[in-house]
Motif scaffolding. Structure first.
Motif, PDB file in Angstrom:
ATOM      1  N   GLU A   1      -2.027  12.058  -6.203  1.00 57.26           N
ATOM      2  CA  GLU A   1      -1.617  11.316  -7.390  1.00 57.26           C
ATOM      3  C   GLU A   1      -1.028   9.955  -7.056  1.00 57.26           C
ATOM      4  O   GLU A   1      -1.219   8.989  -7.798  1.00 57.26           O
ATOM      5  CB  GLU A   1      -0.583  12.144  -8.164  1.00 57.26           C
ATOM      6  CG  GLU A   1      -0.179  11.531  -9.491  1.00 57.26           C
ATOM      7  CD  GLU A   1       0.756  12.428 -10.280  1.00 57.26           C
ATOM      8  OE1 GLU A   1       1.468  11.913 -11.157  1.00 57.26           O
ATOM      9  OE2 GLU A   1       0.790  13.632 -10.013  1.00 57.26           O
TER      10      GLU A   1
ATOM     11  N   ALA B   1      -0.870   8.232  -3.622  1.00 49.10           N
ATOM     12  CA  ALA B   1      -1.281   7.416  -2.477  1.00 49.10           C
ATOM     13  C   ALA B   1      -2.662   6.797  -2.663  1.00 49.10           C
ATOM     14  O   ALA B   1      -3.504   7.298  -3.406  1.00 49.10           O
ATOM     15  CB  ALA B   1      -1.243   8.254  -1.201  1.00 49.10           C
ATOM     16  N   GLN B   2      -2.866   5.693  -1.937  1.00 51.92           N
ATOM     17  CA  GLN B   2      -4.183   5.058  -1.883  1.00 51.92           C
ATOM     18  C   GLN B   2      -4.960   5.504  -0.651  1.00 51.92           C
ATOM     19  O   GLN B   2      -6.184   5.543  -0.670  1.00 51.92           O
ATOM     20  CB  GLN B   2      -4.016   3.533  -1.869  1.00 51.92           C
ATOM     21  CG  GLN B   2      -3.435   2.985  -3.161  1.00 51.92           C
ATOM     22  CD  GLN B   2      -2.548   1.777  -2.945  1.00 51.92           C
ATOM     23  OE1 GLN B   2      -2.465   1.242  -1.842  1.00 51.92           O
ATOM     24  NE2 GLN B   2      -1.874   1.347  -3.999  1.00 51.92           N
ATOM     25  N   ARG B   3      -4.214   5.839   0.417  1.00 47.66           N
ATOM     26  CA  ARG B   3      -4.831   6.366   1.634  1.00 47.66           C
ATOM     27  C   ARG B   3      -4.006   7.535   2.125  1.00 47.66           C
ATOM     28  O   ARG B   3      -2.834   7.672   1.786  1.00 47.66           O
ATOM     29  CB  ARG B   3      -4.899   5.298   2.745  1.00 47.66           C
ATOM     30  CG  ARG B   3      -5.993   4.268   2.570  1.00 47.66           C
ATOM     31  CD  ARG B   3      -6.255   3.478   3.861  1.00 47.66           C
ATOM     32  NE  ARG B   3      -5.025   2.954   4.423  1.00 47.66           N
ATOM     33  CZ  ARG B   3      -4.573   3.257   5.652  1.00 47.66           C
ATOM     34  NH1 ARG B   3      -5.245   4.091   6.427  1.00 47.66           N
ATOM     35  NH2 ARG B   3      -3.449   2.732   6.104  1.00 47.66           N
TER      36      ARG B   3
ATOM     37  N   GLU C   1       0.827  -1.210   0.000  1.00 55.03           N
ATOM     38  CA  GLU C   1       0.000   0.000   0.000  1.00 55.03           C
ATOM     39  C   GLU C   1       0.860   1.258   0.000  1.00 55.03           C
ATOM     40  O   GLU C   1       1.987   1.265   0.503  1.00 55.03           O
ATOM     41  CB  GLU C   1      -0.901   0.001   1.239  1.00 55.03           C
ATOM     42  CG  GLU C   1      -1.842   1.183   1.320  1.00 55.03           C
ATOM     43  CD  GLU C   1      -2.691   1.179   2.586  1.00 55.03           C
ATOM     44  OE1 GLU C   1      -3.860   1.572   2.502  1.00 55.03           O
ATOM     45  OE2 GLU C   1      -2.171   0.789   3.653  1.00 55.03           O
ATOM     46  N   VAL C   2       0.319   2.345  -0.561  1.00 55.47           N
ATOM     47  CA  VAL C   2       0.973   3.653  -0.504  1.00 55.47           C
ATOM     48  C   VAL C   2       0.138   4.551   0.405  1.00 55.47           C
ATOM     49  O   VAL C   2      -1.021   4.841   0.113  1.00 55.47           O
ATOM     50  CB  VAL C   2       1.105   4.294  -1.896  1.00 55.47           C
ATOM     51  CG1 VAL C   2       1.811   5.646  -1.794  1.00 55.47           C
ATOM     52  CG2 VAL C   2       1.863   3.374  -2.850  1.00 55.47           C
ATOM     53  N   LEU C   3       0.731   4.967   1.518  1.00 55.50           N
ATOM     54  CA  LEU C   3       0.072   5.854   2.470  1.00 55.50           C
ATOM     55  C   LEU C   3       0.743   7.217   2.429  1.00 55.50           C
ATOM     56  O   LEU C   3       1.969   7.321   2.540  1.00 55.50           O
ATOM     57  CB  LEU C   3       0.163   5.288   3.893  1.00 55.50           C
ATOM     58  CG  LEU C   3      -0.346   6.209   5.020  1.00 55.50           C
ATOM     59  CD1 LEU C   3      -1.865   6.322   4.976  1.00 55.50           C
ATOM     60  CD2 LEU C   3       0.125   5.726   6.388  1.00 55.50           C
TER      61      LEU C   3
ATOM     62  N   ARG D   1       5.969  -0.263  -7.171  1.00 62.69           N
ATOM     63  CA  ARG D   1       5.152  -1.213  -7.930  1.00 62.69           C
ATOM     64  C   ARG D   1       5.956  -2.435  -8.341  1.00 62.69           C
ATOM     65  O   ARG D   1       5.477  -3.569  -8.248  1.00 62.69           O
ATOM     66  CB  ARG D   1       4.578  -0.516  -9.172  1.00 62.69           C
ATOM     67  CG  ARG D   1       3.482   0.495  -8.856  1.00 62.69           C
ATOM     68  CD  ARG D   1       3.141   1.326 -10.075  1.00 62.69           C
ATOM     69  NE  ARG D   1       2.038   2.254  -9.807  1.00 62.69           N
ATOM     70  CZ  ARG D   1       1.741   3.298 -10.561  1.00 62.69           C
ATOM     71  NH1 ARG D   1       2.469   3.544 -11.648  1.00 62.69           N
ATOM     72  NH2 ARG D   1       0.734   4.078 -10.269  1.00 62.69           N
TER      73      ARG D   1
ATOM     74  N   ALA E   1      -9.513   6.753   2.651  1.00 63.70           N
ATOM     75  CA  ALA E   1      -9.108   6.423   1.287  1.00 63.70           C
ATOM     76  C   ALA E   1      -9.152   7.664   0.407  1.00 63.70           C
ATOM     77  O   ALA E   1      -9.903   8.604   0.662  1.00 63.70           O
ATOM     78  CB  ALA E   1     -10.032   5.346   0.729  1.00 63.70           C
ATOM     79  N   LEU E   2      -8.310   7.636  -0.604  1.00 56.74           N
ATOM     80  CA  LEU E   2      -8.323   8.691  -1.624  1.00 56.74           C
ATOM     81  C   LEU E   2      -9.057   8.182  -2.862  1.00 56.74           C
ATOM     82  O   LEU E   2      -8.992   6.991  -3.173  1.00 56.74           O
ATOM     83  CB  LEU E   2      -6.889   9.088  -1.983  1.00 56.74           C
ATOM     84  CG  LEU E   2      -6.138   9.841  -0.887  1.00 56.74           C
ATOM     85  CD1 LEU E   2      -4.670   9.963  -1.248  1.00 56.74           C
ATOM     86  CD2 LEU E   2      -6.742  11.206  -0.665  1.00 56.74           C
TER      87      LEU E   2
END
Length: 314
Positions: free
Chosen positions: A213, A215-217, A28-30, A195, A231-232
């Motif tokens: 652009e 992050a996922q959260r 995940e990208v935070l 990735r 979440a984004l």
């Protein structure tokens, strides 16, 4: 991959980090955002064991990949930090040792964590420089940090961080002091490596556009506390906490045609002006009596008695 519970960091009477809870899943990208002095970097420095006295660190849990850093002895923690979890710091030139070549510093990491030496370490160092897109890698290995540009040094820092294929990478404002073109290249590089290697990535930044652009959260931090997570793009499109809304309102694109940028009055509280109730209460346009008397807990991802969602629903 990462579980932080009730993390606290104090410098004397000043609580730089005040009960932070964070979770990051594998891959995940935070994004972590907030004003300067809000405790973003100190939280991650505490995780890495880089808070020196007089700083005091405590937590209910600091787990990386299931291992609690609080219960590990010093030798086992040194094996974990730098191998399974690594960090890219703000100022690459200050973080690299000016007395040693780039190649020596990369090979030092490979010796310490992977046991590579000699030709094997050199081959791996060349592979790493190629991975971070540094041209003429054999000659760059012989260079000292002061002989490289800011962007090149930041790429070397990233090569050091990914040398052992970490499961978690923390990037602490990795584009500070770089020009806009190089910033975009470094961000693209980090996202590509994340990735390709399936790493979890924690991105600390002031730039909300970068978070939106990449992050996922997102976790929004204010005065040492996480005030909103989610979440984004949901959090940025429908912020619940007044502080999140204020950060978004200050973006220049949201102020086209206005004579002045929108701003939140006041400053982040320090050691002597810390409010009894909500830490944002002296600056919040929605403050009420309860806010000044009580400290709100996190409910449904937001630390606020009167979140903006209630107003929208009403």
């Amino acid at each position: 991959m990462l579980e932080i519970r009730d993390l606290r960091v104090r410098f004397g009477a000043f609580p730089a980090v005040d009960g932070v809870d964070l979770d990051v899943a594998a891959g995940e990208v935070l994004g972590i955002v907030g004003e300067s002095g809000s405790g973003k970097s100190v939280s991650m420095m505490a995780l890495m064991g880089l808070v020196d006295p007089p700083g005091q660190v405590s937590a209910a849990a600091l787990r990386v990949n299931g291992q609690d850093l609080l219960t590990l002895d010093a030798a086992r923690r040194r094996k974990l930090v730098g191998r399974d979890v690594a960090m890219v710091f703000q100022d690459a030139l200050a973080s690299l040792n000016p007395s040693y070549t780039v190649g020596y510093q990369i090979e030092e990491v490979l010796r310490a964590h992977l046991g590579l030496r000699g030709a094997a370490a050199r081959r791996r160092a060349l592979e790493l420089l190629a991975q971070v897109e540094i041209p003429d890698a054999p000659n760059r290995l012989k260079a000292y940090p002061h002989e490289l540009s800011g962007g090149m040094n930041q790429r070397v820092m990233i090569a050091l961080a990914i040398a052992c294929s970490p499961k978690l990478l923390i990037a602490d404002e990795p584009t500070t002091a770089l020009d806009v073109t190089i910033q975009a290249q470094i961000m693209d590089l980090l996202l590509r490596l994340q990735r390709e290697q399936g790493m979890a990535l924690v991105m600390i930044t002031h730039d909300l556009a970068v978070v939106a652009e990449m992050a996922q959260r997102v976790a929004v931090v204010y005065a040492g506390q996480v005030v909103e997570t989610g979440a984004l793009p949901d959090v940025f499109e429908h912020p619940k906490h007044p502080y999140t809304a204020a950060l978004l309102a200050a973006i220049p694109e949201h102020n086209r045609g206005a004579r002045r940028l929108q701003a939140l009055p006041g400053i982040v509280p320090g050691a002597v002006d810390r409010p009894t109730g909500c830490l944002l209460s002296p600056r919040c346009p929605r403050v009420q009596a309860r806010c000044r008397a009580e400290r709100p807990a996190v409910v449904d991802g937001v630390r606020c008695f009167y979140p903006l969602i209630e107003e929208a629903v009403a």
